[in-house]
Write an enzyme that holds these catalytic residues in place. Structure first.
Site, short mmCIF file in Angstrom:
data_model
loop_
_atom_site.label_atom_id
_atom_site.label_comp_id
_atom_site.label_asym_id
_atom_site.label_seq_id
_atom_site.Cartn_x
_atom_site.Cartn_y
_atom_site.Cartn_z
CD GLU A 16 -33.08 6.87 8.00
OE1 GLU A 16 -32.54 6.81 9.13
OE2 GLU A 16 -33.59 7.91 7.54
N GLY B 34 -36.45 13.24 5.68
CA GLY B 34 -35.25 14.01 5.34
C GLY B 34 -35.33 14.75 4.02
CB SER C 294 -40.09 16.57 6.24
OG SER C 294 -39.10 15.96 5.43
CG HIS D 264 -36.21 4.49 10.96
ND1 HIS D 264 -35.63 4.79 9.75
CD2 HIS D 264 -36.71 5.66 11.43
CE1 HIS D 264 -35.78 6.08 9.51
NE2 HIS D 264 -36.43 6.64 10.52
CE LYS E 233 -33.67 9.73 10.81
NZ LYS E 233 -34.15 9.96 9.46
CD GLU F 172 -40.47 7.86 10.84
OE1 GLU F 172 -40.27 8.92 11.41
OE2 GLU F 172 -39.59 7.03 10.60
CG ASN G 57 -34.37 8.33 14.69
OD1 ASN G 57 -33.29 8.01 15.16
ND2 ASN G 57 -34.86 7.80 13.56
P1 PGA Z 1 -36.79 13.57 9.44
O1 PGA Z 1 -36.66 12.02 9.88
O2 PGA Z 1 -37.58 14.27 10.51
O3 PGA Z 1 -35.36 14.04 9.36
O4 PGA Z 1 -37.49 13.59 8.11
C1 PGA Z 1 -37.74 11.36 10.47
C2 PGA Z 1 -37.36 9.94 10.81
O5 PGA Z 1 -36.70 9.27 10.01
O6 PGA Z 1 -37.71 9.44 11.90
#
Ligand code: PGA
Length: 247
Positions: A93, A167, A207, A91, A11, A161, A9
């Site tokens: 976010e 992150g 992560s 997601h 983003k 997640e 992803n």
């Molecule tokens: P990350 O994000 O691997 O940077 O923690 C995962 C995600 O939000 O899909």
């Protein structure tokens, strides 16, 4: 047997120059028994789809309507037109930044399925919910509200997640990951039947890095990963795909 899936992803990251990462990824991928999916920003979707031989491409969101007066939005059919086979929906976010409710996510899944996209639906608890022991209640609620009736194992992927792991470099214990993934499969079985539940791929996200991927992929019911930061560079993502292939 569920085919494993390594999903990236990107983003809101990536300009034309970053498409070189896809060329490197294609060149470096091991002869693989796993599916590889990259979800770039919409602006790169068509160009990436054209050059990503052997890799699925997907989007990070879609609108619930097929077309119409929705300035700035993109429909599922438009994503297919640009080369997408998958779409990430719900997601955390988007749930946080755009106030997306479970009902909104559910409507988007229906739109995705109507356009023949595979939906990668995300669920996960916040840090406060984790600390107060609400994780499974939150997951149950999100699964019930976000997934419409009528999934097939071919068109549904569920990504667990934890919001606090995205992150941050923090990752739940392997036991916690196993417990939540087992719970998700049991919830899917209770609602959609054992056959469907056994076929749906469950991804862990939050992560995932080259250094922890192999351990996470050894956990029961983990069929792959949804990777953010470590999917941006082929040098990071290739070892994750290789670890999944070896799992
Ligand atoms: P990350 O994000 O691997 O940077 O923690 C995962 C995600 O939000 O899909």
């Amino acid at each position: 047997m569920r085919r494993k899936l390594a999903a990236g992803n990107w983003k809101m990251n990536g300009l034309a120059a970053d498409l070189a990462q896809i060329d490197m990824l294609v060149a470096a991928l091991p002869s693989c028994d796993v599916d590889v999916l990259i979800c770039p920003p919409t602006t790169l979707l068509e160009r990436m789809s054209r050059r990503a031989t052997g890799i699925f491409t997907g989007a990070q969101d879609c609108h619930a309507a097929t077309n119409g007066a929705h300035t700035g939005d993109v429909s599922a059919a438009m994503l297919v037109d640009a080369g997408a086979s998958h779409v990430i929906l719900g997601h955390s976010e988007r749930r946080a930044d755009h106030g997306e409710t479970d009902a909104a996510v559910c409507a988007k899944l229906l739109a995705a399925w109507a356009a023949d996209l595979v939906a990668v639906v995300c669920v996960g608890e916040t840090q406060a919910q984790y600390e107060s022991g609400e994780t499974l209640d939150v997951i149950r609620r999100q699964l019930a509200g976000s997934i419409p009736d009528g999934p097939t194992s071919a068109r549904l992927v569920v990504a667990y997640e934890p919001v606090w792991a995205i992150g941050t470099g923090l990752v739940p214990s392997l036991a916690e990951i196993g417990a939540v993934h087992g719970f998700i499969r049991a919830e899917l079985a209770a609602r959609f039947g054992e056959r469907t539940a056994q076929g749906v791929r469950l991804l862990y996200g939050g992560s995932v890095k080259p250094g922890n991927a192999a351990q996470i992929f050894a956990v029961a019911d983990v069929d792959g990963a949804l990777v953010g930061g470590a999917s941006l560079k082929a040098d990071d993502f290739v070892p994750i795909v290789t670890a999944l292939n070896a799992a």
